[in-house]
Scaffold this motif. Structure first.
Motif, PDB file in Angstrom:
ATOM      1  N   THR A  61      43.955  19.711 -39.388  1.00 32.32           N
ATOM      2  CA  THR A  61      44.701  20.844 -39.923  1.00 32.32           C
ATOM      3  C   THR A  61      43.694  21.720 -40.677  1.00 32.32           C
ATOM      4  OG1 THR A  61      45.174  19.785 -42.041  1.00 32.32           O
ATOM      5  CG2 THR A  61      46.761  19.406 -40.237  1.00 32.32           C
ATOM      6  N   GLU A  62      44.081  22.941 -40.961  1.00 26.36           N
ATOM      7  CA  GLU A  62      43.185  23.829 -41.696  1.00 26.36           C
ATOM      8  C   GLU A  62      42.874  23.257 -43.076  1.00 26.36           C
ATOM      9  OE1 GLU A  62      42.937  28.457 -43.145  1.00 26.36           O
ATOM     10  OE2 GLU A  62      44.151  27.961 -41.401  1.00 26.36           O
ATOM     11  N   GLU A  63      43.871  22.683 -43.712  1.00 28.90           N
ATOM     12  CA  GLU A  63      43.673  22.089 -45.042  1.00 28.90           C
ATOM     13  C   GLU A  63      42.672  20.937 -44.979  1.00 28.90           C
ATOM     14  OE1 GLU A  63      46.335  19.515 -48.093  1.00 28.90           O
ATOM     15  OE2 GLU A  63      47.232  21.383 -47.388  1.00 28.90           O
ATOM     16  N   GLU A  64      42.805  20.073 -43.969  1.00 25.88           N
ATOM     17  CA  GLU A  64      41.865  18.956 -43.817  1.00 25.88           C
ATOM     18  C   GLU A  64      40.451  19.475 -43.574  1.00 25.88           C
ATOM     19  OE1 GLU A  64      44.421  15.347 -41.796  1.00 25.88           O
ATOM     20  OE2 GLU A  64      43.898  17.070 -40.551  1.00 25.88           O
ATOM     21  N   ALA A  65      40.331  20.520 -42.765  1.00 28.24           N
ATOM     22  CA  ALA A  65      39.008  21.070 -42.469  1.00 28.24           C
ATOM     23  C   ALA A  65      38.357  21.647 -43.720  1.00 28.24           C
ATOM     24  CB  ALA A  65      39.106  22.135 -41.378  1.00 28.24           C
ATOM     25  N   LEU A  66      39.148  22.302 -44.546  1.00 21.34           N
ATOM     26  CA  LEU A  66      38.595  22.857 -45.784  1.00 21.34           C
ATOM     27  C   LEU A  66      38.156  21.768 -46.743  1.00 21.34           C
ATOM     28  CD1 LEU A  66      41.013  25.842 -46.412  1.00 21.34           C
ATOM     29  CD2 LEU A  66      38.580  25.970 -45.857  1.00 21.34           C
ATOM     30  N   ASP A  67      38.843  20.636 -46.718  1.00 21.11           N
ATOM     31  CA  ASP A  67      38.503  19.520 -47.592  1.00 21.11           C
ATOM     32  C   ASP A  67      37.366  18.657 -47.041  1.00 21.11           C
ATOM     33  OD1 ASP A  67      40.403  20.249 -49.422  1.00 21.11           O
ATOM     34  OD2 ASP A  67      41.924  18.868 -48.653  1.00 21.11           O
ATOM     35  N   CYS A  68      37.080  18.787 -45.784  1.00 19.49           N
ATOM     36  CA  CYS A  68      36.114  17.904 -45.122  1.00 19.49           C
ATOM     37  C   CYS A  68      34.694  18.284 -45.528  1.00 19.49           C
ATOM     38  CB  CYS A  68      36.282  17.998 -43.616  1.00 19.49           C
ATOM     39  SG  CYS A  68      35.277  16.829 -42.710  1.00 19.49           S
ATOM     40  N   SER A  69      33.984  17.351 -46.117  1.00 16.83           N
ATOM     41  CA  SER A  69      32.626  17.630 -46.594  1.00 16.83           C
ATOM     42  C   SER A  69      31.670  17.937 -45.450  1.00 16.83           C
ATOM     43  CB  SER A  69      32.104  16.456 -47.407  1.00 16.83           C
ATOM     44  OG  SER A  69      32.022  15.297 -46.606  1.00 16.83           O
ATOM     45  N   ARG A  70      31.970  17.512 -44.253  1.00 17.76           N
ATOM     46  CA  ARG A  70      31.094  17.756 -43.102  1.00 17.76           C
ATOM     47  C   ARG A  70      30.876  19.250 -42.894  1.00 17.76           C
ATOM     48  NH1 ARG A  70      29.238  15.286 -37.929  1.00 17.76           N
ATOM     49  NH2 ARG A  70      28.703  17.108 -36.764  1.00 17.76           N
ATOM     50  N   PHE A  71      31.881  20.070 -43.243  1.00 15.29           N
ATOM     51  CA  PHE A  71      31.788  21.499 -42.983  1.00 15.29           C
ATOM     52  C   PHE A  71      31.122  22.266 -44.105  1.00 15.29           C
ATOM     53  CE2 PHE A  71      35.291  19.980 -40.421  1.00 15.29           C
ATOM     54  CZ  PHE A  71      34.834  20.379 -39.179  1.00 15.29           C
ATOM     55  N   GLN A  72      30.871  21.628 -45.210  1.00 10.17           N
ATOM     56  CA  GLN A  72      30.177  22.236 -46.341  1.00 10.17           C
ATOM     57  C   GLN A  72      30.812  23.558 -46.760  1.00 10.17           C
ATOM     58  OE1 GLN A  72      26.073  22.428 -45.203  1.00 10.17           O
ATOM     59  NE2 GLN A  72      25.902  20.232 -45.028  1.00 10.17           N
ATOM     60  N   PHE A  73      32.141  23.535 -46.959  1.00 14.17           N
ATOM     61  CA  PHE A  73      32.850  24.737 -47.349  1.00 14.17           C
ATOM     62  C   PHE A  73      32.829  24.975 -48.846  1.00 14.17           C
ATOM     63  CE2 PHE A  73      35.457  24.261 -43.341  1.00 14.17           C
ATOM     64  CZ  PHE A  73      34.849  25.329 -42.723  1.00 14.17           C
ATOM     65  N   GLY A  74      32.093  24.168 -49.577  1.00 11.00           N
ATOM     66  CA  GLY A  74      32.082  24.297 -51.028  1.00 11.00           C
ATOM     67  C   GLY A  74      31.645  25.650 -51.520  1.00 11.00           C
ATOM     68  N   THR A  75      30.842  26.360 -50.744  1.00  7.68           N
ATOM     69  CA  THR A  75      30.345  27.653 -51.183  1.00  7.68           C
ATOM     70  C   THR A  75      31.256  28.810 -50.784  1.00  7.68           C
ATOM     71  OG1 THR A  75      29.022  27.875 -49.181  1.00  7.68           O
ATOM     72  CG2 THR A  75      27.954  26.903 -51.109  1.00  7.68           C
ATOM     73  N   LEU A  76      32.283  28.552 -49.969  1.00  7.69           N
ATOM     74  CA  LEU A  76      33.172  29.629 -49.568  1.00  7.69           C
ATOM     75  C   LEU A  76      34.096  30.015 -50.704  1.00  7.69           C
ATOM     76  CD1 LEU A  76      34.337  28.653 -45.980  1.00  7.69           C
ATOM     77  CD2 LEU A  76      32.660  30.353 -46.624  1.00  7.69           C
ATOM     78  N   ASN A  77      34.390  31.285 -50.804  1.00  4.52           N
ATOM     79  CA  ASN A  77      35.405  31.764 -51.725  1.00  4.52           C
ATOM     80  C   ASN A  77      36.749  31.487 -51.059  1.00  4.52           C
ATOM     81  OD1 ASN A  77      37.203  33.171 -53.281  1.00  4.52           O
ATOM     82  ND2 ASN A  77      35.839  34.917 -53.579  1.00  4.52           N
ATOM     83  N   LYS A  78      37.595  30.716 -51.689  1.00  2.00           N
ATOM     84  CA  LYS A  78      38.808  30.240 -51.032  1.00  2.00           C
ATOM     85  C   LYS A  78      40.031  31.105 -51.294  1.00  2.00           C
ATOM     86  CE  LYS A  78      37.169  25.632 -50.523  1.00  2.00           C
ATOM     87  NZ  LYS A  78      37.021  24.333 -50.972  1.00  2.00           N
ATOM     88  N   SER A  79      39.851  32.329 -51.739  1.00  2.00           N
ATOM     89  CA  SER A  79      41.024  33.194 -51.867  1.00  2.00           C
ATOM     90  C   SER A  79      41.357  33.734 -50.477  1.00  2.00           C
ATOM     91  CB  SER A  79      40.747  34.348 -52.831  1.00  2.00           C
ATOM     92  OG  SER A  79      39.867  35.272 -52.250  1.00  2.00           O
ATOM     93  N   ASN A  80      42.623  33.941 -50.210  1.00  2.00           N
ATOM     94  CA  ASN A  80      43.057  34.348 -48.873  1.00  2.00           C
ATOM     95  C   ASN A  80      42.493  35.696 -48.436  1.00  2.00           C
ATOM     96  OD1 ASN A  80      44.548  32.076 -48.270  1.00  2.00           O
ATOM     97  ND2 ASN A  80      46.350  32.854 -49.332  1.00  2.00           N
ATOM     98  N   ASN A  81      42.059  36.518 -49.367  1.00  2.00           N
ATOM     99  CA  ASN A  81      41.532  37.833 -49.014  1.00  2.00           C
ATOM    100  C   ASN A  81      40.040  37.813 -48.747  1.00  2.00           C
ATOM    101  OD1 ASN A  81      44.089  38.911 -49.420  1.00  2.00           O
ATOM    102  ND2 ASN A  81      43.697  39.270 -51.591  1.00  2.00           N
ATOM    103  N   SER A  82      39.407  36.682 -48.918  1.00  2.00           N
ATOM    104  CA  SER A  82      37.956  36.603 -48.785  1.00  2.00           C
ATOM    105  C   SER A  82      37.532  36.438 -47.342  1.00  2.00           C
ATOM    106  CB  SER A  82      37.412  35.416 -49.577  1.00  2.00           C
ATOM    107  OG  SER A  82      37.681  35.588 -50.930  1.00  2.00           O
ATOM    108  N   ARG A  83      36.471  37.085 -46.995  1.00  2.00           N
ATOM    109  CA  ARG A  83      35.882  36.918 -45.678  1.00  2.00           C
ATOM    110  C   ARG A  83      35.349  35.487 -45.570  1.00  2.00           C
ATOM    111  NH1 ARG A  83      31.285  40.625 -42.869  1.00  2.00           N
ATOM    112  NH2 ARG A  83      31.081  39.281 -41.072  1.00  2.00           N
ATOM    113  N   GLY A  84      35.547  34.856 -44.416  1.00  2.00           N
ATOM    114  CA  GLY A  84      35.060  33.495 -44.217  1.00  2.00           C
ATOM    115  C   GLY A  84      36.053  32.431 -44.639  1.00  2.00           C
ATOM    116  N   TYR A  85      37.214  32.849 -45.132  1.00  2.00           N
ATOM    117  CA  TYR A  85      38.195  31.860 -45.573  1.00  2.00           C
ATOM    118  C   TYR A  85      38.759  31.090 -44.389  1.00  2.00           C
ATOM    119  CZ  TYR A  85      42.480  29.839 -47.347  1.00  2.00           C
ATOM    120  OH  TYR A  85      43.478  28.964 -47.664  1.00  2.00           O
TER     121      TYR A  85
END
Length: 111
Positions: A61-85
């Motif tokens: 799911t999208e939520e699982e992917a965002l939580d998955c450390s393999r994808f290294q999403f820690g640096t993404l801005n997680k607001s819905n209006n942000s590019r790359g969300y």
């Protein structure tokens, strides 16, 4: 490459997600040396859905992917209006039963 190195390499590609040992579609594409990477794997699955019951593979799911450390999403801005969300493609995972099936259908489609 000797067998021990191959075994260690494969062991490093096995993850536990949803209580199951699985492999990423991208890791399978590398192992099976797919020219188009995960695109080949995913196309093979879609063309052979009857050979891939739900216990052979699943998509995050999208939520699982965002939580998955393999994808290294820690640096993404997680607001819905942000590019790359949004994640462009959610990865598929193949269970132990499903790991061998992609190579079977990939091989069949090239004959």
């Amino acid at each position: 490459m000797n067998n021990l190195v191959k075994e260690n390499k494969i062991e490093n590609m096995i993850y536990e997600i949803r209580g199951k040992q699985v492999m990423f579609d991208s890791d399978l594409a590398r192992l099976y040396e797919c020219k188009n990477g995960t695109k080949d794997i995913n196309k093979a699955v879609k063309r052979n859905l009857l050979k891939f019951p739900s216990d052979f593979y699943f998509q995050l799911t999208e939520e699982e992917a965002l939580d998955c450390s393999r994808f290294q999403f820690g640096t993404l801005n997680k607001s819905n209006n942000s590019r790359g969300y949004n994640i462009k493609y959610l990865p598929y995972f193949f269970t132990e039963q499903g790991v061998a099936m992609p190579v079977t259908v990939l091989h069949a489609s090239t004959e």
